[in-house]
Motif scaffolding. Structure first.
Motif, short mmCIF file in Angstrom:
data_model
loop_
_atom_site.label_atom_id
_atom_site.label_comp_id
_atom_site.label_asym_id
_atom_site.label_seq_id
_atom_site.Cartn_x
_atom_site.Cartn_y
_atom_site.Cartn_z
N SER A 1 -38.10 -17.81 11.27
CA SER A 1 -38.19 -16.38 11.52
C SER A 1 -37.28 -15.64 10.55
O SER A 1 -36.45 -16.24 9.87
N GLN A 2 -37.44 -14.35 10.50
CA GLN A 2 -36.66 -13.51 9.60
C GLN A 2 -35.82 -12.55 10.44
O GLN A 2 -36.33 -11.88 11.33
N GLN A 3 -34.53 -12.51 10.16
CA GLN A 3 -33.65 -11.57 10.86
C GLN A 3 -33.77 -10.19 10.25
O GLN A 3 -33.83 -10.04 9.03
N ILE A 4 -33.80 -9.19 11.10
CA ILE A 4 -33.86 -7.80 10.63
C ILE A 4 -32.48 -7.19 10.81
O ILE A 4 -31.94 -7.18 11.93
N TYR A 5 -31.91 -6.70 9.73
CA TYR A 5 -30.57 -6.11 9.79
C TYR A 5 -30.43 -5.09 8.67
O TYR A 5 -31.27 -5.00 7.77
N VAL A 6 -29.37 -4.31 8.75
CA VAL A 6 -29.05 -3.36 7.69
C VAL A 6 -27.74 -3.82 7.06
O VAL A 6 -26.77 -4.09 7.77
N ASP A 7 -27.71 -3.89 5.74
CA ASP A 7 -26.57 -4.47 5.04
C ASP A 7 -25.43 -3.48 4.84
O ASP A 7 -24.51 -3.73 4.07
N PHE A 8 -25.49 -2.35 5.52
CA PHE A 8 -24.42 -1.35 5.44
C PHE A 8 -24.36 -0.62 6.79
O PHE A 8 -25.34 -0.63 7.54
N PRO A 9 -23.22 -0.01 7.11
CA PRO A 9 -23.07 0.62 8.42
C PRO A 9 -23.96 1.85 8.61
O PRO A 9 -24.00 2.73 7.76
N VAL A 10 -24.71 1.86 9.74
CA VAL A 10 -25.57 3.00 10.07
C VAL A 10 -25.55 3.20 11.59
O VAL A 10 -25.03 2.38 12.34
N THR A 11 -26.16 4.30 12.02
CA THR A 11 -26.36 4.55 13.45
C THR A 11 -27.86 4.55 13.72
O THR A 11 -28.61 5.30 13.07
N ILE A 12 -28.31 3.71 14.64
CA ILE A 12 -29.73 3.65 14.98
C ILE A 12 -30.08 4.90 15.78
O ILE A 12 -29.51 5.16 16.85
N THR A 13 -31.03 5.70 15.28
CA THR A 13 -31.41 6.95 15.96
C THR A 13 -32.73 6.84 16.71
O THR A 13 -33.01 7.64 17.60
#
Length: 391
Positions: A61-73
């Motif tokens: 499977s593939q992990q879904i992530y963001v490689d920098f800090p964000v806020t999920i809206t």
């Protein structure tokens, strides 16, 4: 675990037809004949049915992530939802991260301004020393690591010429053997010897040129060292201090520029489009969603997992006492509890060579290739599987 077995045999029945006011139509007769044919077909092909437990897994499977800090809206996908390439999965706010990028750019500008200021009040000899030291460092690195581009080019050419020489020498040796039995002429031998002689001369010239470049390299390093020492005698202690300050600022500038490049590269992460995370493959399923709206996340947070539908694997648990009857290619009918009218069929793809204990029973895992209804399966689902043992 459960395992129910059905042996299919011939069934005999007597049909007594009495007199009545209702008569069989031609259609009734045809339907009966078709049903009889189907029963007869099953009798001929299926010898035994085994009902066992099965489950759905995903080997990769593939992990879904963001490689920098964000806020999920916003979360645009649901657990187990099928998506295609380009579909929006999550929306995020990255304004704080982009503010950090702007801050890094300002830092770089401040360092550049400081370097310019120091250079403007510095003895010109100090700047010349810095340039000479940079050139000296480069040449010393070439010499220590053997990476002088001019020398490397000649060394590569030398290697090619040596290979050519070896080929000619091998050919000459072969021709001399042929000459002994009269298969070639002395003129051909002489021609090869001339080519080898010419090749040796060329190799000798390349070696000489390499040696000259190495001597020139050592001489240039020595001259640079003397120039630097002479310049240093022309500057004061304060000038020397300033020179080291400039050098330190240049190192700091290089580091800051590298950090900025890395920060900006993260914005180009695969699956990031503007302020959204999108699916990168068609025919995929999103599962294990592990984030909430307004949650701050970093690269350490896995937002969800993604898998391709075709990667789903169904594993049936066949009792060890029945595994000898099962063979690759046998039909498998799958029943999903949540899909009562689903038509999910497959076949035995692979049979494990090892048995294992589970819940007090000995079972052998059998991988099932799903041929129809794969879209109805979900990771972690438990199924009823009917393995049809063919005659």
């Amino acid at each position: 675990m459960k395992a129910r077995y059905f042996l299919l045999g011939l069934m005999c029945a007597s049909i007594v037809v009495g007199c009545s006011n209702t008569t069989n139509t031609a259609a009734d007769s045809e339907t009966a004949n078709v049903s009889a044919e189907k029963v007869e077909s099953n009798k001929e092909t299926v010898a035994k049915e085994i009902e066992v437990d099965a489950y759905v897994t995903i080997p990769k499977s593939q992990q879904i992530y963001v490689d920098f800090p964000v806020t999920i809206t916003d979360i645009k996908v649901k657990e187990g939802q099928k998506v295609n390439k380009g579909d929006v999965l999550f929306v995020f706010d990255d304004s704080e991260y982009k503010a950090e990028i702007e801050k890094q750019k300002n830092t770089i500008e401040e360092i550049q301004v400081e370097i310019e200021r120091l250079e403007s009040v510095t003895n010109p000899s100090v700047l010349e020393i810095a340039e000479l030291e940079d050139e000296l460092g480069l040449k010393q690195s070439y010499k220590a690591n053997g990476t002088n581009p001019d020398i490397k080019m000649l060394e590569n050419e030398l290697a090619v010429q040596k290979v050519d020489l070896k080929a000619l020498e091998d050919k000459l040796a072969m021709q001399k053997n042929i000459l002994e039995v009269g298969g070639t002429s002395q003129e051909e031998i002489n021609a090869l010897e001339d080519q080898i002689s010419s090749k040796n001369e060329g190799i000798s010239k390349i070696k000489t040129n390499i040696h000259k470049l190495e001597e020139s390299e050592s001489l240039e390093i020595s001259n640079l060292q003397k120039q630097i020492e002479g310049k240093r005698m022309q500057v004061s202690q304060d000038d020397s201090t300033t020179a080291y300050g400039i050098k330190a600022q240049k190192v700091k500038l290089k580091t800051a520029q590298l950090e900025l490049k890395l920060m900006e590269e993260k914005l180009k992460q695969l699956g990031i489009k503007d302020n959204t995370i999108i699916a990168v493959n068609d025919n995929s399923i999103i599962y294990d969603i592990d984030c909430l709206k307004e949650q701050k996340v970093t690269s350490e947070n896995t937002l969800a997992k993604c898998m391709k539908v075709e990667d789903l694997v169904v594993t049936a648990e066949v009792p060890s006492e029945d595994i000898a009857d099962v063979k690759e290619g046998d039909n498998v009918i799958l029943d999903v509890y949540s899909e009562k009218n689903a038509n999910i069929n497959g076949k035995v793809k692979r049979i494990s060579n090892n048995a294992k204990e589970k819940d007090g029973d000995t079972i052998v895992e059998v991988e099932v290739e799903v041929l129809e209804g794969k879209d109805l399966l979900k990771v972690g689902s438990k199924l009823d599987a009917t393995v049809q043992i063919m005659k």
